[in-house]
Each structure stands twice: as C-alpha cells, then as structure tokens.
Write an enzyme that holds these catalytic residues in place. Structure first.
Site, short mmCIF file in Angstrom:
data_model
loop_
_atom_site.label_atom_id
_atom_site.label_comp_id
_atom_site.label_asym_id
_atom_site.label_seq_id
_atom_site.Cartn_x
_atom_site.Cartn_y
_atom_site.Cartn_z
CB SER A 59 6.39 -5.60 -42.57
OG SER A 59 6.69 -4.86 -41.39
CE LYS A 60 7.86 -2.37 -49.27
NZ LYS A 60 7.28 -1.43 -50.23
NE ARG A 61 6.40 -3.34 -37.53
CZ ARG A 61 5.47 -4.20 -37.90
NH1 ARG A 61 4.89 -4.04 -39.09
NH2 ARG A 61 5.12 -5.21 -37.14
N GLY A 76 13.21 -3.42 -42.06
CA GLY A 76 14.32 -3.34 -43.01
C GLY A 76 13.82 -3.79 -44.37
#
Length: 469
Positions: free
Chosen positions: A236-238, A240
């Site tokens: 996920s975006k966490r 990268g």
C-alpha cells in the site's frame, strides 16, 4: 496453438505495481512462445471508470515498454454481445430470472450472517414459474458437484460447487457482470493462458462453469502471488509509491523497474540483472514462486543506480530534461549536457537526484556552504585561485588531460599536494566540499563559467566571512 495472453485492468485509478507485474508476465510469456499479448480495458463499472484512468494505464504501460499486439479493447463497447450470450444461456436453461430486490437480498444476507450461515443467495427464484411485471436479474444455475483446475503456479485447486452461489450474469438494469464479461471476452479473443493475481482464484471456478455452459474451451490458469510490503502486509502507499508513473516522476528508469518487477516473484538462478530480451528468453511459469514477493525499495534503488551507471550520457540526456525544467533549468540547447551527466552518473541513484546534484553547473553564482567557505575561501587561497585562473585561461582546450597538467605544474611550483589546491577549487566551483573529480567537473563546466567561478571565489576570499552567514 498460438499462445495468447491478456492484461485486463479496470480503469478506476492508475497503473499500480501489482498490475504492471501482471502485464509484464503476460507479455513475457506471450513473447517467449511467439504468441500475442492483448490489452483489454474492463470498464463495465461505468460509475468508477474514467478516461483519466484509462490514459494513466496506457501511459504507464508505454513508459515501461510493455507494448501490446492487439487492443486496447473496451468492454463497455461490447454490451450487446454479452446480452446476446446471456439470452442464449437463458434459452438453454443455464440461467434463470431472479426477481429479488436489492433490499430483500441484503436482508437475507444479514440474517444468514446473524445465524452463522454463509451469506449466499438461497436460490429461491430457481424454479419460479411466474413472470411478474417487475425488473429481474439473470442468474447462473450453478450445477451440483465440484470444480477443479490445475493452476500452473499453485497446482490443483478444487472447489465444492455448493460453496458457489448462483451468480448474477446480467443485472436488472441490463448491465453484465464481471465474471460473465471476462469469460465471453477471453473466449472470443481466443485467450489461451489467463495469468493474473491470486486475488482472482475464487472467481476461477465460477468462470470455468460459465465456459462450460457456453461450450467454450477452458484456458490455462496461472495465479500470481500478491506483492507484499516490507512488513509482510498487502502493498500500500505506506510502503512507498504504488503507482508506476510515480516512479517515473521520482526519476527511476523504466528498464530498472521492469527488471525489478520481473524478479519480484520470478527467478532464474542467482541472476539479478536482465535486459528485456533476456527476460523473454528465460521466462517461464515454472520459475514463478508460490509465495508472495516482498517489495524492497532499497533493492529497486540499487537496480536503478546500476542502470544509471551503465547507460550512456546520450541515453540519459533526454530523460533528464524534464527534471532540469522542474528545477527551473532550461537546458535543452546546452551542449555540455552529456559531459555534465557523465560526471554525475556514478554517484546518482535517480534522474531526480542527478538533476538536483547538477545545479551548480547552471547557476550564475554559487551558494557556498558556510563551513566550506570559512575553511577554503581564505586570503591565502585567493592567490591560488588567481594563479590557477591564469594557467587555465591559456589552455587551448579544456580537456581533463590538459587541466590535470595545469594543476600539476602549479602544484610543483608551489610545492603543494593535490588536495591543497583541488579542495579549495572544488568549493569555488560548486559551493561545497563534495563533487565529482575536479578535472571532470572543470571540463564539464566549461572554460568561461569555470574562470568566472574562480574569479568570484578569489574576490570573496580576500574579504572576511560574514559571521552571520
């Protein structure tokens, strides 16, 4: 048999890392077997599909170099075909009309979950003979028994048909559903191998039953394990960036990302570096791992740095221009660019990093680091700057060899070692104590700007540093 694979993204966002790997594996498999790679846009979800998302997917694939042979085909333009096929199945008795309203279905699901039962459709319209004048959906009549298939990555997988509810094929508003569209399209586009993420495994038995009902040949299935973040949870975006084009904006090279994605769940011995041609030659589904790949940003950065180093300055020059422009540098007509890139590509890990590290080549004046200025721009070094400027201005050309000879002559005359001259000159040219080799830097900077920098530094060195910075 001609091998035919497909990549079929839903245009509800950007092309993400997992989708790009799926597209890559489909392309590699098709190319390896001299087949065809088809691009299909699954845009039946009209409310969520956007033209911007479609373009983002196309842009991402083009940037990565994942060229398709046929398409893009759009499911939204094939509704009449899906309805025609649904009518055929209805006439054969494989489908039935379901008059249950969304509210009734939701109430039954909630009741089932409350009682600890699976929230499946209970089939109450299966044998219904009346035809009330109300909207209806068409449901597929799941037969009894079990459905098994051999997955090329995970082995034999079986499902009891009793665990599969009678799925909706055509909604009450006449729009077709995902599983039905996929089967019709894959069959009519002669797809022989369906290579996709393992989040689709539960869809596979439903689709196999539809293939058989439509009397289509069932393709070969291969389900790729998902990509996890460093903490072993879903990427996920966490962890990268998950958008392919975000890596372009960060200054990654497309072939570095392709190489990395290929190794994310697939291997060929201990080899890490692959050209696209090598990937095509060596790729096989047998070498795709059964376990999830873990996305490692540091390894991707290492790969990108490798490709930065091994690319020619001429290859990198057009790729660098947008990053310079973003920093306010209009460099497209600057003949120094290949030479400037050559001085930086051993150290830079991304194009963006290289652009930021190159700014001293383009600015009219230098921004000196306070400590570097205090230590090296001294009255004693002012004389060295002036002496060096005189020697450099007399050079017929500004090659690294001639620059080194000029330095050595001055060092011998003054009885100094290289560091006593090179480091002050480095600060004069760049503003800091870290830069590429001094002769490379001077040569790439060019005679006029280098002499101006030395003159500015000599003048500044004669004045005491401002204690306020």
């Amino acid at each position: 048999m001609t091998v035919r694979t497909r990549f079929a993204p839903s245009p509800t966002g950007y092309l993400h890392i997992g989708g790009a790997r799926t597209a890559l594996f489909n392309l590699l498999f098709a190319r390896r077997h001299k087949g065809k790679f088809v691009l299909r846009i699954e845009d039946t979800d009209v409310a969520r599909s956007t033209k911007e998302s479609i373009q983002a997917i196309l842009d991402g694939m083009e940037w990565l170099g994942l060229g398709w042979d046929e398409g893009p085909f759009f499911q939204s333009r094939r509704f009449d075909e899906y309805r025609r096929r649904a009518e055929e199945l209805l006439a054969k008795g494989a489908l039935y009309r379901c008059y249950c309203t969304p509210e009734e279905l939701e109430a039954r699901r909630e009741a089932a979950m409350k009682d600890g039962r699976p929230p499946m459709y209970d089939g109450r319209c299966r044998e219904r003979a009346d035809r009330p004048d109300t909207p209806f959906a068409l449901r597929f009549r799941v037969p009894p028994g079990a459905t098994s298939f051999k997955d090329e990555i995970k082995g034999v997988i079986s499902f009891e048909n009793s665990s599969i509810e009678d799925l909706v094929v055509l909604r009450s508003d006449g729009t077709p559903t995902y599983n039905f569209c996929v089967v019709v399209d894959d069959a009519e586009m002669a797809i022989t191998h369906v290579i996709r993420g393992d989040d689709h495994i539960n869809n596979t038995p439903k689709q196999i039953l539809l293939y058989r009902a439509l009397e289509y040949a069932v393709p070969v299935f291969a389900h790729l394990p998902m990509i996890l973040g460093a903490d072993k949870t879903r990427l996920s975006k966490r962890h990268g960036a998950t958008s392919v084009m975000a890596y372009k904006e960060m200054g990654y090279l497309p072939h570095a990302l392709v190489n990395y994605l290929a190794r994310l769940g697939w291997s060929h011995g201990d080899q890490e570096i692959f050209s696209l041609g090598e990937l095509i030659e060596k790729f096989s589904l047998d070498s795709v791992g059964k376990s999830s790949g873990v996305f490692n940003p540091d390894k991707l950065l290492w790969l990108n740095q490798h490709y930065m180093k091994s690319s020619s300055p001429e290859e990198l020059t057009p790729l660098m221009l947008p990053f310079w422009k973003e920093l306010g540098v209009e460099a497209s007509d600057d003949p120094r660019l290949p030479a400037i890139i050559k001085t930086l590509q051993e150290r830079a890990r991304t194009l963006k990093e290289m652009a930021e590290g190159s700014l001293f080549y383009f600015r009219e004046t230098v921004e000196y680091e306070p400590k570097a200025r205090e230590k090296f721009l001294t009255p004693g070094n002012s004389e060295l700057f002036e002496l060096l400027s005189g020697r450099l201005s007399a050079l017929p050309s500004f090659t690294e060899k001639e620059l080194e000879a000029a330095f050595n002559a001055l060092l011998e005359e003054k009885g100094l070692k290289l560091g006593k001259l090179a480091q002050p000159v480095r600060v004069a040219l760049t503003g800091g104590t870290v830069s590429p080799g001094i002769f490379e830097t001077l040569s790439a900077m060019g005679k006029d700007l280098a002499l101006k920098r030395l003159a500015d530094a000599a003048a500044l060195a004669k004045r005491p540093a401002d204690p306020q910075g």
